[in-house]
Scaffold this motif. Structure first.
Motif, PDB file in Angstrom:
ATOM      1  N   GLU A   2       9.979  53.390  75.602  1.00 24.03           N
ATOM      2  CA  GLU A   2      11.279  53.757  75.187  1.00 24.03           C
ATOM      3  C   GLU A   2      11.801  55.160  73.648  1.00 24.03           C
ATOM      4  N   LEU A   3      12.283  55.403  74.153  1.00 29.08           N
ATOM      5  CA  LEU A   3      12.477  56.697  73.049  1.00 29.08           C
ATOM      6  C   LEU A   3      14.086  55.530  72.599  1.00 29.08           C
ATOM      7  N   ILE A   4      13.661  55.308  70.574  1.00 28.29           N
ATOM      8  CA  ILE A   4      15.229  54.791  69.992  1.00 28.29           C
ATOM      9  C   ILE A   4      15.357  55.785  68.881  1.00 28.29           C
ATOM     10  N   ARG A   5      16.900  55.992  69.040  1.00 26.16           N
ATOM     11  CA  ARG A   5      17.119  57.003  67.662  1.00 26.16           C
ATOM     12  C   ARG A   5      17.180  56.277  66.631  1.00 26.16           C
ATOM     13  N   ILE A   9      18.374  52.019  65.072  1.00 24.61           N
ATOM     14  CA  ILE A   9      16.672  51.214  63.847  1.00 24.61           C
ATOM     15  C   ILE A   9      17.374  51.236  62.705  1.00 24.61           C
ATOM     16  N   ALA A  10      18.225  52.141  62.088  1.00 27.61           N
ATOM     17  CA  ALA A  10      18.475  51.867  60.508  1.00 27.61           C
ATOM     18  C   ALA A  10      20.249  51.026  60.919  1.00 27.61           C
ATOM     19  N   GLU A  12      20.715  48.383  62.590  1.00 28.27           N
ATOM     20  CA  GLU A  12      19.993  47.108  63.293  1.00 28.27           C
ATOM     21  C   GLU A  12      20.082  46.501  62.244  1.00 28.27           C
ATOM     22  N   ARG A  13      18.410  47.325  61.119  1.00 30.28           N
ATOM     23  CA  ARG A  13      18.560  46.795  60.058  1.00 30.28           C
ATOM     24  C   ARG A  13      19.178  47.153  59.194  1.00 30.28           C
ATOM     25  N   GLN A  14      19.853  47.567  59.219  1.00 30.70           N
ATOM     26  CA  GLN A  14      21.230  46.637  57.800  1.00 30.70           C
ATOM     27  C   GLN A  14      22.198  45.804  58.278  1.00 30.70           C
ATOM     28  N   ARG A  15      22.660  45.795  59.430  1.00 29.66           N
ATOM     29  CA  ARG A  15      23.129  44.710  60.060  1.00 29.66           C
ATOM     30  C   ARG A  15      22.375  42.923  59.573  1.00 29.66           C
ATOM     31  N   ARG A  16      20.543  43.186  59.702  1.00 31.40           N
ATOM     32  CA  ARG A  16      19.573  42.558  59.592  1.00 31.40           C
ATOM     33  C   ARG A  16      20.168  41.309  58.277  1.00 31.40           C
ATOM     34  N   GLU A  17      19.405  42.770  57.646  1.00 30.94           N
ATOM     35  CA  GLU A  17      20.235  42.501  56.017  1.00 30.94           C
ATOM     36  C   GLU A  17      20.856  41.810  55.502  1.00 30.94           C
ATOM     37  N   ARG A  18      22.415  42.574  56.174  1.00 34.20           N
ATOM     38  CA  ARG A  18      23.585  41.539  55.757  1.00 34.20           C
ATOM     39  C   ARG A  18      23.924  40.391  56.186  1.00 34.20           C
ATOM     40  N   THR A  19      23.045  40.508  57.511  1.00 38.27           N
ATOM     41  CA  THR A  19      23.528  38.964  57.783  1.00 38.27           C
ATOM     42  C   THR A  19      22.316  37.916  57.180  1.00 38.27           C
ATOM     43  N   GLU A  20      21.670  38.234  56.733  1.00 41.33           N
ATOM     44  CA  GLU A  20      20.204  37.433  55.782  1.00 41.33           C
ATOM     45  C   GLU A  20      20.781  36.932  54.416  1.00 41.33           C
TER      46      GLU A  20
END
Length: 53
Positions: A2-5, A9-10, A12-20
């Protein structure tokens, strides 16, 4: 494959960092509360709480 824009990815990473970061903050507040130190919010439901005496 799959191609992911890259911006997805950025995002999702920011959302995960905020959650952590929020989880680390909650754990730190709980740890302080267990030692009897209150660091609760200054504003609840839009009203500022009085300063502790």
């Amino acid at each position: 494959m799959e191609l992911i824009r890259p911006y997805m990815i950025a995002f999702e990473r920011q959302r995960r960092e905020r959650t952590e970061a929020l989880q680390r903050q909650r754990r730190a507040i709980l740890s302080l509360a267990l030692d009897g130190i209150d660091v609760g919010p200054d504003v609840i439901h839009g009203r500022r709480l009085p300063a502790p005496a």
